[in-house]
Design a protein around this motif. Sequence first.
Motif, PDB file in Angstrom:
ATOM      1  N   ALA A   1       9.367  82.762  21.382  1.00  0.00           N
ATOM      2  CA  ALA A   1      10.807  82.816  21.128  1.00  0.00           C
ATOM      3  C   ALA A   1      11.191  81.913  19.964  1.00  0.00           C
ATOM      4  CB  ALA A   1      11.567  82.407  22.392  1.00  0.00           C
ATOM      5  N   GLN A   2      10.517  80.774  19.822  1.00  0.00           N
ATOM      6  CA  GLN A   2      10.818  79.860  18.721  1.00  0.00           C
ATOM      7  C   GLN A   2      10.545  80.514  17.368  1.00  0.00           C
ATOM      8  OE1 GLN A   2       8.157  76.448  18.192  1.00  0.00           O
ATOM      9  NE2 GLN A   2       9.952  75.144  17.836  1.00  0.00           N
ATOM     10  N   ALA A   3       9.347  81.094  17.205  1.00  0.00           N
ATOM     11  CA  ALA A   3       9.002  81.751  15.941  1.00  0.00           C
ATOM     12  C   ALA A   3       9.907  82.950  15.687  1.00  0.00           C
ATOM     13  CB  ALA A   3       7.538  82.179  15.961  1.00  0.00           C
ATOM     14  N   LEU A   4      10.232  83.667  16.747  1.00  0.00           N
ATOM     15  CA  LEU A   4      11.066  84.855  16.597  1.00  0.00           C
ATOM     16  C   LEU A   4      12.497  84.475  16.219  1.00  0.00           C
ATOM     17  CD1 LEU A   4      10.746  87.853  16.762  1.00  0.00           C
ATOM     18  CD2 LEU A   4      11.308  87.758  19.191  1.00  0.00           C
ATOM     19  N   LEU A   5      13.020  83.417  16.820  1.00  0.00           N
ATOM     20  CA  LEU A   5      14.380  82.992  16.524  1.00  0.00           C
ATOM     21  C   LEU A   5      14.481  82.471  15.088  1.00  0.00           C
ATOM     22  CD1 LEU A   5      17.147  82.830  17.711  1.00  0.00           C
ATOM     23  CD2 LEU A   5      16.576  80.610  18.719  1.00  0.00           C
ATOM     24  N   GLU A   6      13.455  81.778  14.619  1.00  0.00           N
ATOM     25  CA  GLU A   6      13.439  81.336  13.218  1.00  0.00           C
ATOM     26  C   GLU A   6      13.499  82.532  12.274  1.00  0.00           C
ATOM     27  OE1 GLU A   6      10.945  77.117  13.493  1.00  0.00           O
ATOM     28  OE2 GLU A   6       9.884  79.016  13.289  1.00  0.00           O
ATOM     29  N   GLU A   7      12.868  83.618  12.650  1.00  0.00           N
ATOM     30  CA  GLU A   7      12.883  84.819  11.819  1.00  0.00           C
ATOM     31  C   GLU A   7      14.230  85.539  11.913  1.00  0.00           C
ATOM     32  OE1 GLU A   7      12.289  88.088   9.532  1.00  0.00           O
ATOM     33  OE2 GLU A   7      11.118  86.246   9.578  1.00  0.00           O
ATOM     34  N   ILE A   8      14.779  85.664  13.110  1.00  0.00           N
ATOM     35  CA  ILE A   8      16.032  86.395  13.301  1.00  0.00           C
ATOM     36  C   ILE A   8      17.176  85.716  12.559  1.00  0.00           C
ATOM     37  CG2 ILE A   8      17.766  87.013  15.034  1.00  0.00           C
ATOM     38  CD1 ILE A   8      15.475  87.473  17.000  1.00  0.00           C
ATOM     39  N   LEU A   9      17.140  84.393  12.480  1.00  0.00           N
ATOM     40  CA  LEU A   9      18.239  83.647  11.876  1.00  0.00           C
ATOM     41  C   LEU A   9      18.169  83.590  10.355  1.00  0.00           C
ATOM     42  CD1 LEU A   9      18.509  80.707  14.426  1.00  0.00           C
ATOM     43  CD2 LEU A   9      20.086  82.611  14.136  1.00  0.00           C
TER      44      LEU A   9
ATOM     45  N   VAL B   1      14.806  74.815  15.149  1.00  0.00           N
ATOM     46  CA  VAL B   1      14.600  75.508  16.431  1.00  0.00           C
ATOM     47  C   VAL B   1      13.614  74.724  17.269  1.00  0.00           C
ATOM     48  CG1 VAL B   1      13.967  77.667  17.568  1.00  0.00           C
ATOM     49  CG2 VAL B   1      15.000  77.723  15.289  1.00  0.00           C
ATOM     50  N   ALA B   2      14.001  74.431  18.486  1.00  0.00           N
ATOM     51  CA  ALA B   2      13.113  73.781  19.452  1.00  0.00           C
ATOM     52  C   ALA B   2      12.819  74.767  20.576  1.00  0.00           C
ATOM     53  CB  ALA B   2      13.772  72.518  20.016  1.00  0.00           C
ATOM     54  N   HIS B   3      11.867  74.426  21.431  1.00  0.00           N
ATOM     55  CA  HIS B   3      11.616  75.289  22.588  1.00  0.00           C
ATOM     56  C   HIS B   3      11.247  74.452  23.795  1.00  0.00           C
ATOM     57  CE1 HIS B   3       7.218  75.112  23.199  1.00  0.00           C
ATOM     58  NE2 HIS B   3       7.126  74.969  21.893  1.00  0.00           N
ATOM     59  N   THR B   4      11.654  74.935  24.948  1.00  0.00           N
ATOM     60  CA  THR B   4      11.273  74.346  26.227  1.00  0.00           C
ATOM     61  C   THR B   4      10.930  75.480  27.177  1.00  0.00           C
ATOM     62  OG1 THR B   4      13.574  74.350  26.980  1.00  0.00           O
ATOM     63  CG2 THR B   4      12.771  72.327  25.946  1.00  0.00           C
ATOM     64  N   ASP B   5       9.752  75.424  27.768  1.00  0.00           N
ATOM     65  CA  ASP B   5       9.293  76.476  28.681  1.00  0.00           C
ATOM     66  C   ASP B   5       9.374  77.838  27.979  1.00  0.00           C
ATOM     67  OD1 ASP B   5       8.813  74.579  30.662  1.00  0.00           O
ATOM     68  OD2 ASP B   5      10.895  74.671  31.339  1.00  0.00           O
ATOM     69  N   ASP B   6      10.150  78.778  28.530  1.00  0.00           N
ATOM     70  CA  ASP B   6      10.243  80.118  27.956  1.00  0.00           C
ATOM     71  C   ASP B   6      11.472  80.286  27.074  1.00  0.00           C
ATOM     72  OD1 ASP B   6       7.932  81.009  29.143  1.00  0.00           O
ATOM     73  OD2 ASP B   6       8.939  81.767  30.925  1.00  0.00           O
ATOM     74  N   GLU B   7      12.151  79.197  26.753  1.00  0.00           N
ATOM     75  CA  GLU B   7      13.426  79.271  26.059  1.00  0.00           C
ATOM     76  C   GLU B   7      13.327  78.596  24.694  1.00  0.00           C
ATOM     77  OE1 GLU B   7      17.650  78.619  27.993  1.00  0.00           O
ATOM     78  OE2 GLU B   7      16.809  76.681  27.388  1.00  0.00           O
ATOM     79  N   ALA B   8      13.928  79.201  23.680  1.00  0.00           N
ATOM     80  CA  ALA B   8      14.036  78.594  22.358  1.00  0.00           C
ATOM     81  C   ALA B   8      15.498  78.330  22.061  1.00  0.00           C
ATOM     82  CB  ALA B   8      13.443  79.510  21.285  1.00  0.00           C
ATOM     83  N   ILE B   9      15.772  77.179  21.423  1.00  0.00           N
ATOM     84  CA  ILE B   9      17.144  76.771  21.152  1.00  0.00           C
ATOM     85  C   ILE B   9      17.256  76.421  19.680  1.00  0.00           C
ATOM     86  CG2 ILE B   9      18.977  75.142  21.723  1.00  0.00           C
ATOM     87  CD1 ILE B   9      17.457  74.712  24.418  1.00  0.00           C
ATOM     88  N   ALA B  10      18.184  77.080  18.986  1.00  0.00           N
ATOM     89  CA  ALA B  10      18.379  76.853  17.557  1.00  0.00           C
ATOM     90  C   ALA B  10      19.660  76.077  17.322  1.00  0.00           C
ATOM     91  CB  ALA B  10      18.429  78.178  16.806  1.00  0.00           C
TER      92      ALA B  10
END
Length: 577
Positions: A350-358, A374-383
């Motif tokens: 999710a982290q790599a994907l969110l960096e791409e989507i943004l 973008v950081a990530h914890t468990d299965d969640e990424a936070i930008a």
Amino acid sequence: MRLRALLENDALGLRLLGGDEELDRSVRGVMTTDLRDPSRYLTGGELVLTGLVWRRDAQDSEPFVRILAGAGVAGLAVGEAELGAIPDDLVEACRRHRLPLFAVHETVAFAMITEYVVRQVSGERAGDLAAVVDRHRRLMTSGPAGGGPEVVLDLLGSDLDLHAWVLSPTGRQIAGAGAPLPASLGAELAGLHLAAVRSGRRAPHRAALAGTTYSLFPIRNNGRGAAPAPRDVRESVLSDWLLAVEADAGDWPAARLDLLQGVTQLIAVERDRRDAARTVRRRLAQEVLELVQAGAAPAEIAARLRVATPVLLPGLGTAPHWQVVVARVEWEEGGAPGGAGSRIEGGPVAQALLEEILVDPAVTGPDSADRIAVAHTDDEAIALVPLPAAPERPADAGEAEGGPEAAAAQEGPALHADALLAAVRAPLSAGLGDDGRLTLGVSASVHSAEGLRGALEEARHARRVAAARPGRVCAAGHHELASHVLLLPFVPDDVRRAFTARLLDPLREYDRRHRAELIPTLEAFLDCDGSWTRCAARLHLHVNTLRYRVGRIEQLTGRDLARLEDKLDFFLALRMS
């Protein structure tokens, strides 16, 4: 060989009748035909030889030439032995379709031309293979040398006449030589590549779009010092780049395939270098996130943001607004081939994907993902997304020039959930397959450190709203959290059924027996905000008839539609039914 080489050989005795501006076309083979439609035997790049046996009258020339041009042949050579002079209708058809036309003297045999072309093409292919091997050796020993993927792609274009592009998993062009790839075409190629990877097919993958064939190569560093290969394809399928080459690699010799594999290795090294450069931004996001979740003082969070701002928005000069975006990638266990029983950690994906989507596709120069933390914890990424503040305006400008909407514009170009996924939904759905899901939530923008905790919770709530919707790729924004729609997906199914049955089943049963249309009447009455005249007009009823129906609804349910609480209960029951 080029077409003009045919004219340079006096022994062939060819005369050019049209198409002198197209003589730099490459000839890849030769074909002799007298079929009216030889398209099934053409692959493109041929010099077609014909004696005109297929031609009965002037009307036959146009369709024949159109077929050749559509198949991408290099040129047409016509023998004069059968009809003497080449017919004008054929010359004109070739001119319209920009197809070079040669006249073959009656003393020259087609076999002589065929032998010459085959000899030239075979010799060039042998030299080409030698150049491929030499280029492979040079590329693998020199490395990218800091020039980025463009340098390698330029070499492919200049040495091997190959047009190629490096694409992200969403189809965004990262690098290319020559004309850029249209965004829609890039997204379609990325989707086909991701679907092929998920199916386990061996690369390169072949894609034929709009009459052009592309070969798709995955880009992943398998060399010395590279990260361990993923144990499950789902760990990397949504983050790896791909190389799209405008050619059909199905009939390539092993030497050329080895070269392209070497090229993907070099580009993978560049990808790893860019990922390493993002480490600082990821760490900044992680530190801010930990402070926010730990309930740190706003002053401490603000101090950390002051450190992050120059890194994310160099030269900004003023404190930006911020938005929070939360993404989650979830996989069904055992969904991938060979992955039975395995659990995929969704956070890094999710982290790599969110960096791409943004990434903002309108931004030129440095990769705009370099401005996203973008950081990530468990299965969640936070930008943590910085939004440059718009120029300040007078305090009363919002009311004078559009009210709240104009005032909101001062927050700069805020992100919107649906817009983020509009262009990437199709390729990502292909990569997620039948066992993966991406959900995303977007907060409103906040102006200070004090608002970040609320923005984080808002983005998480929005993501849960998105998760309650059907589909492989779903998003929700902060504006949806102010609606009753937020509550409905989280009501347990048995509670929903009991609630709607208690209120609506008596009306449905009455409608079934008497065809009284009480349910449609109730819907229209609520939609008209309880206005008797507007509702009667919409239903084409007399007001007294409408009053009778509403009275029957109240009698059957024991509710009073003059009370706000009962109106709200009916409204929610209809929405949940």
